[in-house]
Design a protein around this motif. Structure first.
Motif, short mmCIF file in Angstrom:
data_model
loop_
_atom_site.label_atom_id
_atom_site.label_comp_id
_atom_site.label_asym_id
_atom_site.label_seq_id
_atom_site.Cartn_x
_atom_site.Cartn_y
_atom_site.Cartn_z
N LEU A 192 42.94 -10.45 -57.50
CA LEU A 192 43.97 -9.61 -58.11
C LEU A 192 44.94 -10.48 -58.90
O LEU A 192 45.35 -10.12 -60.00
N MET A 195 43.47 -11.25 -62.13
CA MET A 195 43.53 -10.13 -63.07
C MET A 195 44.93 -10.00 -63.65
O MET A 195 45.09 -9.65 -64.81
N VAL A 196 45.94 -10.27 -62.78
CA VAL A 196 47.31 -10.24 -63.30
C VAL A 196 47.43 -11.31 -64.38
O VAL A 196 48.03 -11.09 -65.43
N SER A 199 46.03 -10.00 -67.48
CA SER A 199 46.93 -9.02 -68.07
C SER A 199 48.08 -9.69 -68.83
O SER A 199 48.61 -9.14 -69.79
N ALA A 277 48.27 -5.62 -62.60
CA ALA A 277 47.03 -5.98 -63.29
C ALA A 277 46.62 -4.87 -64.24
O ALA A 277 46.11 -5.12 -65.33
#
Ligand code: PHE
Length: 454
Positions: A192, A195-196, A199, A277
């Motif tokens: 995660l 993914m952040v 982003s 994210a």
């Protein structure tokens, strides 16, 4: 009067950490990564997030303490625990309703949870086979819409998810799964974070943060407040007896307060990371934040499709999400399975089979609510939305409140003090005021406000 301590026939957690990890494993699931972001999107973002966080802190933590407390005192499955505690405290036997309603709620939730678990399975296959390589927002959205539009695909994956879940339950191999989760959950957390990180490269990270964290109270309505409160209960697995079962294995000297706080922080942290994210990807690709239950399935593939190693990370992500969904699924059906075993003296395999078939059948309603029954509305809601509303927004908060009232009013102060071990009198008093007055009143205000009475 002090009642001698009971021992759970199922044993105890080996340490406080095992308990924290197991309870966090049950709490972290589709609720954090799938449901929290789409509800946030549907309810206008930041104000919803703020109410959600307030509910976790002011209702979730004291109620989790109450639920663990009841479990540790009763040391049995919810229905039996409530029976024993009602007798012990000279309270009416109708308090067992907490156990009954919770057992039913678990089955109702699993019926749709399994359908979404099935989506996760399908998305593992799509990721592994490279469906999303170079994907745009449009491609991800149309892939998703074609997928859920197909009743037979959803039927197939729901069936696979349910068969595997019930096989784990029947085989009694949860222990192994729960051990695995101790390693897999931190991995999910790091993915995660990754993914952040992706982003942050979209150029819309600031917009995502603003959407999540700059409160815009004009977006707040009675029903979005109810949704935020329901989500706090759902995400923390409160109000249906899961935490009570876990609590029944907690060693005597474990601090219930600090443990509850840690579980709440971990659970909320995962949800917020998922939001951080997802929303930048939503804005960068001109997707609709309020698009509903498909949100993560329409956004994350864009991230995986455009990052280096995306096939590996994407597949891994959906695999870990699946494992997180399994641990939660098991905790959703365990009350029903153990109740069948205890009451009808049936084998674990039979109990799992019956519960699995009944839950699977009910799940077909959710399968069809995305295609064949998409236009069939009950009070303006699809079958899936209605089931979710009844369980998350009504059954869990009401179950939680009954537990709080029981712990706050019917158990003696001596007993609750002895179980909670809070040495600071001010902290104990705060807990007591929260569960006696604030939590019940707050839940009723939110409910009445949502149905338009207030
Ligand atoms: N908390 C789980 C999730 O967030 C769902 C759940 C609810 C599990 C209630 C058990 C009991 O996915």
């Amino acid at each position: 009067m002090n009642i001698p301590d009971r021992q759970s026939i199922h044993g105890q957690w080996s340490s406080r950490w095992t308990f924290i990890l197991a309870a966090t494993g049950a709490a972290v699931g589709l609720g954090n990564i799938w449901k929290f972001p789409y509800l946030t999107g549907q309810n206008g973002g930041s104000a919803f997030v703020l109410i959600y966080i307030i509910c976790v802190a002011a209702l979730g933590i004291p109620l989790m303490m109450s639920e663990i407390l009841l479990g540790r005192r009763g040391r049995a499955t919810p229905i039996r625990t409530m029976k024993a505690l009602a007798t012990e405290n000279n309270a009416g036997q109708w308090w067992q309703i907490i156990g009954w309603a919770g057992t039913l709620a678990g089955m109702l939730i699993l019926s749709y949870y399994s359908v979404i678990g099935g989506w996760t399975l399908a998305y593992i296959v799509k990721s592994v086979t490279g469906t999303f390589t170079g994907a745009t927002g449009d491609l991800a959205a149309s892939t998703f819409n074609t997928f859920v539009g197909s009743a037979s695909s959803l039927f197939f994956w729901h069936t696979v998810f349910m068969v595997i879940t019930m096989a784990i339950v029947a085989g009694g191999v949860q222990g192994g799964l729960e051990k695995a989760v101790q390693y897999l959950m931190p991995t999910l957390f790091f993915l995660l974070l990754l993914m952040v990180g992706y982003s942050m490269t979209t150029g819309y990270f600031g917009k995502g943060l603003e959407f999540l964290f700059t409160p815009d109270f004009s977006k707040l309505t009675g029903s979005s407040m109810l949704a935020a409160m329901g989500q706090a209960f759902f995400s923390l697995s409160l109000g249906m007896g899961t935490i009570m079962i876990y609590g029944s294995y907690v060693p005597k000297d474990t601090s219930i307060a600090s443990t509850s706080i840690m579980i709440a922080i971990a659970d909320t942290g995962v949800a917020l990371l998922a939001g951080m994210a997802i929303f930048p990807i939503v804005f960068a690709n001109n997707l609709e934040p309020g698009s509903g239950p498909g949100l993560i399935f329409q956004t994350l593939p864009v991230a995986f499709g455009n990052m280096t190693g995306g096939i590996v990370f994407g597949s891994l992500f959906f695999i870990l999400l699946l494992v997180a969904a399994w641990t939660s699924s098991i905790s959703l059906i365990e009350p029903l399975v153990t109740w069948l075993i205890e009451t009808f003296d049936m084998s674990r395999i039979k109990a799992a089979l019956y519960s699995g078939v009944a839950t699977w059948l009910l799940g077909l309603g959710t399968v069809w609510s995305f295609n064949l029954w998409a236009d069939l509305k009950f009070f303006g809601l699809t079958f899936f939305d209605l089931l979710d509303f009844i369980t998350s927004n009504l059954m869990l908060p009401l179950g939680g409140i009954l537990m709080a009232l029981f712990a706050g009013w019917l158990m003696t102060t001596d007993n609750t003090k002895a179980e909670l071990h809070i040495s600071n009198p001010l902290l104990y008093k705060t807990w007591q005021i929260l569960v006696r007055y604030i939590a019940p009143v707050a839940v009723f205000i939110v409910l009445l406000n949502a149905i338009g009475v207030l």
